[in-house]
Scaffold this motif. Structure first.
Motif, PDB file in Angstrom:
ATOM      1  N   SER A 250      29.658  36.600  42.430  1.00 38.05           N
ATOM      2  CA  SER A 250      29.018  35.902  43.664  1.00 38.05           C
ATOM      3  C   SER A 250      29.275  36.419  44.779  1.00 38.05           C
ATOM      4  O   SER A 250      28.624  36.544  45.882  1.00 38.05           O
ATOM      5  CB  SER A 250      29.737  34.462  43.786  1.00 38.05           C
ATOM      6  N   ASP A 251      30.507  37.420  45.128  1.00 41.33           N
ATOM      7  CA  ASP A 251      30.968  38.157  46.298  1.00 41.33           C
ATOM      8  C   ASP A 251      31.067  36.988  47.120  1.00 41.33           C
ATOM      9  O   ASP A 251      30.815  36.998  48.306  1.00 41.33           O
ATOM     10  CB  ASP A 251      29.785  38.902  46.774  1.00 41.33           C
ATOM     11  N   TYR A 252      31.852  35.966  46.746  1.00 39.72           N
ATOM     12  CA  TYR A 252      32.229  34.830  47.440  1.00 39.72           C
ATOM     13  C   TYR A 252      33.215  35.138  48.546  1.00 39.72           C
ATOM     14  O   TYR A 252      34.338  35.826  48.532  1.00 39.72           O
ATOM     15  CB  TYR A 252      33.048  33.618  46.664  1.00 39.72           C
ATOM     16  N   HIS A 253      33.035  34.501  50.115  1.00 37.39           N
ATOM     17  CA  HIS A 253      33.757  34.895  51.225  1.00 37.39           C
ATOM     18  C   HIS A 253      34.184  33.620  51.597  1.00 37.39           C
ATOM     19  O   HIS A 253      34.512  33.564  52.855  1.00 37.39           O
ATOM     20  CB  HIS A 253      32.942  35.775  51.893  1.00 37.39           C
ATOM     21  N   GLY A 254      33.913  32.455  50.906  1.00 41.60           N
ATOM     22  CA  GLY A 254      34.100  30.993  51.664  1.00 41.60           C
ATOM     23  C   GLY A 254      33.232  30.802  52.825  1.00 41.60           C
ATOM     24  O   GLY A 254      31.975  31.128  52.387  1.00 41.60           O
ATOM     25  N   GLY A 255      33.708  30.528  53.928  1.00 39.93           N
ATOM     26  CA  GLY A 255      32.920  30.080  54.943  1.00 39.93           C
ATOM     27  C   GLY A 255      32.076  31.028  55.749  1.00 39.93           C
ATOM     28  O   GLY A 255      31.330  31.064  56.540  1.00 39.93           O
ATOM     29  N   ASN A 256      32.458  32.281  55.523  1.00 40.02           N
ATOM     30  CA  ASN A 256      32.053  33.649  56.185  1.00 40.02           C
ATOM     31  C   ASN A 256      30.683  33.806  55.492  1.00 40.02           C
ATOM     32  O   ASN A 256      29.870  34.648  56.202  1.00 40.02           O
ATOM     33  CB  ASN A 256      32.782  34.601  55.884  1.00 40.02           C
ATOM     34  N   LYS A 257      30.174  33.511  54.476  1.00 41.07           N
ATOM     35  CA  LYS A 257      28.780  33.807  53.874  1.00 41.07           C
ATOM     36  C   LYS A 257      28.295  32.521  53.112  1.00 41.07           C
ATOM     37  O   LYS A 257      29.047  31.769  52.737  1.00 41.07           O
ATOM     38  CB  LYS A 257      28.814  34.995  52.857  1.00 41.07           C
ATOM     39  N   THR A 258      27.115  32.539  53.157  1.00 40.15           N
ATOM     40  CA  THR A 258      26.239  31.346  52.489  1.00 40.15           C
ATOM     41  C   THR A 258      26.240  31.518  50.892  1.00 40.15           C
ATOM     42  O   THR A 258      25.141  31.635  50.454  1.00 40.15           O
ATOM     43  CB  THR A 258      25.088  30.945  53.185  1.00 40.15           C
ATOM     44  N   LEU A 259      27.528  31.810  50.177  1.00 38.45           N
ATOM     45  CA  LEU A 259      27.501  32.353  48.757  1.00 38.45           C
ATOM     46  C   LEU A 259      28.307  31.133  48.123  1.00 38.45           C
ATOM     47  O   LEU A 259      29.365  30.748  48.683  1.00 38.45           O
ATOM     48  CB  LEU A 259      27.906  33.657  48.548  1.00 38.45           C
ATOM     49  N   ARG A 260      28.012  30.561  47.237  1.00 35.96           N
ATOM     50  CA  ARG A 260      28.550  29.738  46.187  1.00 35.96           C
ATOM     51  C   ARG A 260      29.292  30.581  45.121  1.00 35.96           C
ATOM     52  O   ARG A 260      28.787  31.323  44.302  1.00 35.96           O
ATOM     53  CB  ARG A 260      27.452  28.767  45.549  1.00 35.96           C
ATOM     54  N   ILE A 261      30.402  30.111  45.090  1.00 37.62           N
ATOM     55  CA  ILE A 261      31.423  30.843  44.005  1.00 37.62           C
ATOM     56  C   ILE A 261      30.634  30.219  42.600  1.00 37.62           C
ATOM     57  O   ILE A 261      30.464  29.160  42.507  1.00 37.62           O
ATOM     58  CB  ILE A 261      32.830  30.201  44.268  1.00 37.62           C
ATOM     59  N   GLY A 262      30.741  31.086  41.954  1.00 38.63           N
ATOM     60  CA  GLY A 262      30.058  30.912  40.329  1.00 38.63           C
ATOM     61  C   GLY A 262      28.614  31.110  40.408  1.00 38.63           C
ATOM     62  O   GLY A 262      27.979  30.910  39.437  1.00 38.63           O
ATOM     63  N   GLN A 263      27.910  31.564  41.462  1.00 40.09           N
ATOM     64  CA  GLN A 263      26.568  31.543  41.509  1.00 40.09           C
ATOM     65  C   GLN A 263      26.047  32.537  40.781  1.00 40.09           C
ATOM     66  O   GLN A 263      24.889  32.564  40.090  1.00 40.09           O
ATOM     67  CB  GLN A 263      25.870  31.569  42.889  1.00 40.09           C
ATOM     68  N   GLU A 264      26.657  33.633  40.680  1.00 39.76           N
ATOM     69  CA  GLU A 264      26.546  34.776  39.608  1.00 39.76           C
ATOM     70  C   GLU A 264      27.818  35.016  38.694  1.00 39.76           C
ATOM     71  O   GLU A 264      28.874  34.840  39.109  1.00 39.76           O
ATOM     72  CB  GLU A 264      26.393  36.024  40.410  1.00 39.76           C
ATOM     73  N   ARG A 265      27.407  35.068  37.447  1.00 41.04           N
ATOM     74  CA  ARG A 265      28.704  35.102  36.404  1.00 41.04           C
ATOM     75  C   ARG A 265      28.642  36.460  35.492  1.00 41.04           C
ATOM     76  O   ARG A 265      27.486  37.127  35.188  1.00 41.04           O
ATOM     77  CB  ARG A 265      28.693  33.820  35.628  1.00 41.04           C
ATOM     78  N   THR A 266      29.897  36.753  34.699  1.00 44.37           N
ATOM     79  CA  THR A 266      29.834  37.836  34.026  1.00 44.37           C
ATOM     80  C   THR A 266      30.103  37.302  32.783  1.00 44.37           C
ATOM     81  O   THR A 266      30.870  36.176  32.424  1.00 44.37           O
ATOM     82  CB  THR A 266      31.360  38.411  34.554  1.00 44.37           C
ATOM     83  N   ASP A 267      29.555  37.829  31.559  1.00 43.44           N
ATOM     84  CA  ASP A 267      29.574  37.611  30.225  1.00 43.44           C
ATOM     85  C   ASP A 267      31.088  37.519  29.498  1.00 43.44           C
ATOM     86  O   ASP A 267      31.725  38.332  30.030  1.00 43.44           O
ATOM     87  CB  ASP A 267      28.703  38.312  29.234  1.00 43.44           C
ATOM     88  N   ASP A 268      31.286  36.557  28.808  1.00 43.08           N
ATOM     89  CA  ASP A 268      32.701  36.387  28.282  1.00 43.08           C
ATOM     90  C   ASP A 268      33.279  37.584  27.669  1.00 43.08           C
ATOM     91  O   ASP A 268      34.362  37.939  27.747  1.00 43.08           O
ATOM     92  CB  ASP A 268      32.762  35.297  27.465  1.00 43.08           C
ATOM     93  N   ASP A 269      32.328  38.230  26.827  1.00 42.35           N
ATOM     94  CA  ASP A 269      32.630  39.563  26.039  1.00 42.35           C
ATOM     95  C   ASP A 269      33.021  40.660  27.241  1.00 42.35           C
ATOM     96  O   ASP A 269      33.816  41.341  26.781  1.00 42.35           O
ATOM     97  CB  ASP A 269      31.612  39.843  25.175  1.00 42.35           C
ATOM     98  N   VAL A 270      32.426  40.684  28.139  1.00 45.05           N
ATOM     99  CA  VAL A 270      32.687  41.650  29.192  1.00 45.05           C
ATOM    100  C   VAL A 270      33.946  41.474  29.812  1.00 45.05           C
ATOM    101  O   VAL A 270      34.923  42.687  30.153  1.00 45.05           O
ATOM    102  CB  VAL A 270      31.696  41.834  30.313  1.00 45.05           C
ATOM    103  N   VAL A 271      34.481  40.210  29.945  1.00 44.55           N
ATOM    104  CA  VAL A 271      35.917  39.913  30.567  1.00 44.55           C
ATOM    105  C   VAL A 271      36.642  40.348  29.386  1.00 44.55           C
ATOM    106  O   VAL A 271      37.903  41.150  30.090  1.00 44.55           O
ATOM    107  CB  VAL A 271      36.044  38.430  30.819  1.00 44.55           C
ATOM    108  N   GLU A 272      36.525  40.190  28.384  1.00 49.60           N
ATOM    109  CA  GLU A 272      37.535  40.510  27.268  1.00 49.60           C
ATOM    110  C   GLU A 272      37.803  41.994  27.390  1.00 49.60           C
ATOM    111  O   GLU A 272      38.629  42.772  27.020  1.00 49.60           O
ATOM    112  CB  GLU A 272      37.208  40.105  25.943  1.00 49.60           C
ATOM    113  N   GLN A 273      36.563  43.018  27.458  1.00 52.81           N
ATOM    114  CA  GLN A 273      36.530  44.224  27.528  1.00 52.81           C
ATOM    115  C   GLN A 273      37.486  44.890  28.636  1.00 52.81           C
ATOM    116  O   GLN A 273      38.290  45.737  28.576  1.00 52.81           O
ATOM    117  CB  GLN A 273      35.260  44.796  27.771  1.00 52.81           C
ATOM    118  N   ILE A 274      37.267  44.264  29.915  1.00 50.06           N
ATOM    119  CA  ILE A 274      38.051  44.410  31.107  1.00 50.06           C
ATOM    120  C   ILE A 274      39.732  44.297  30.709  1.00 50.06           C
ATOM    121  O   ILE A 274      40.416  45.050  31.199  1.00 50.06           O
ATOM    122  CB  ILE A 274      37.726  43.797  32.409  1.00 50.06           C
ATOM    123  N   VAL A 275      39.896  42.970  30.206  1.00 51.50           N
ATOM    124  CA  VAL A 275      41.263  42.630  30.053  1.00 51.50           C
ATOM    125  C   VAL A 275      41.976  43.614  28.852  1.00 51.50           C
ATOM    126  O   VAL A 275      43.084  44.194  29.172  1.00 51.50           O
ATOM    127  CB  VAL A 275      41.306  41.210  29.472  1.00 51.50           C
TER     128      VAL A 275
END
Length: 285
Positions: A250-275
């Motif tokens: 999401s590139d979430y910045h709180g109140g500094n940008k009109t972006l919702r946390i979680g509005q864009e997401r990463t696939d679970d298998d990619v997360v595991e690759q990073i970990v």
């Protein structure tokens, strides 16, 4: 549905949330994995580690400010995400200290330029906005909003504080190649942030991205609010050709940008690759 958002900011850089507030927002959005990626700092890691909700994990990271030469030789800003690296690695520690020193002076110089031009702000007001962070343009923009000069922080970046404008003060950034190499040397996982957003799109051609694989580039941020369908399709194809994984954030910045946390997401298998690739373990609740 994927449950990871790997690009977020707290008030330790240019967001408005504390790490605790950010993680609470992430939990409310149904996320189970969050990437904490403040700009050029790991100062928020310790607070995040203390406030991870039960059932959630945090991938500690940072967004490195880098530059890469374009076809005309001019340096172009490219943001680079690094995950699960040793924040005390000598190269990273030294580079971040240089950036802190330069940004502190840069922010004050921008404020002084604005005051000289008649804008009704003070350096103390901007320091209050920055809190424990270095003075950055979002903090200056916030002071201008408070003073009634502009309506939004984003408006400042399109006018008063734009790159190359009358109040611009240049900052020597890390080279993109050096940034990738530093993250790899510190045991981390480098991913280019929003490669088709803003000026980076002109410099990050497929051949340039291919050249970065040998340096250690691991992935591309494909699903991002600044990317349209055509950009996402192009980047997904490049990533497939080069053997890079793709992330969504999401590139979430709180109140500094009109972006919702979680509005864009990463696939679970990619997360595991990073970990699996990272040196530092995620923070778990």
């Amino acid at each position: 549905m994927p449950t990871a958002d790997l690009h977020t900011h707290t008030r330790f850089s240019d967001g408005t949330d504390t790490p605790e507030e950010l993680l609470a927002a992430a939990q409310a959005a149904g996320l189970t994995t969050v990437g904490l990626t403040d700009h050029d700092t790991a100062d928020g890691w310790d607070q995040a580690a203390e406030h991870v909700p039960s059932g959630m994990r945090v991938l500690p990271g940072a967004e490195f400010s880098t530059k890469h030469p374009g076809r005309d030789g001019a340096l172009v800003s490219v943001h680079l995400l690094g995950y699960l690296f040793d924040r005390d690695h000598p190269q990273i520690a030294a580079e971040w200290q240089r950036i802190v020193d330069e940004r502190t002076n840069r922010g004050a110089r921008i404020v002084e330029s604005l005051i000289a031009a008649g804008y009704p702000i003070t350096l103390d007001q901007v320091r209050d906005k920055a809190g424990r962070s270095n003075i950055g343009r979002p903090h200056i923009a916030g002071a201008l909003v408070d003073a009634g000069v502009i309506d939004t922080v984003g408006e400042a970046f399109e006018g008063i504080l734009e790159d190359g404008g009358p109040h611009h003060v240049s900052l020597r950034s890390t080279s993109l190649v050096d940034g990738i190499a530093m993250i790899v040397a510190a045991g981390g996982v480098p991913v280019i942030a929003h490669p088709r957003a803003r000026t980076a799109a002109a410099v990050l051609s497929a051949p340039v991205l291919a050249s970065l694989v040998d340096v250690g580039l691991a992935g591309l941020e494909v699903r991002h609010p600044d990317h349209d369908d055509a950009a996402r399709a192009e980047l997904a194809g490049i990533a497939s050709d080069l053997g890079l994984f793709t992330t969504g954030s999401s590139d979430y910045h709180g109140g500094n940008k009109t972006l919702r946390i979680g509005q864009e997401r990463t696939d679970d298998d990619v997360v595991e690759q990073i970990v699996d690739r990272g040196t530092v373990a995620p923070f778990v609740g």
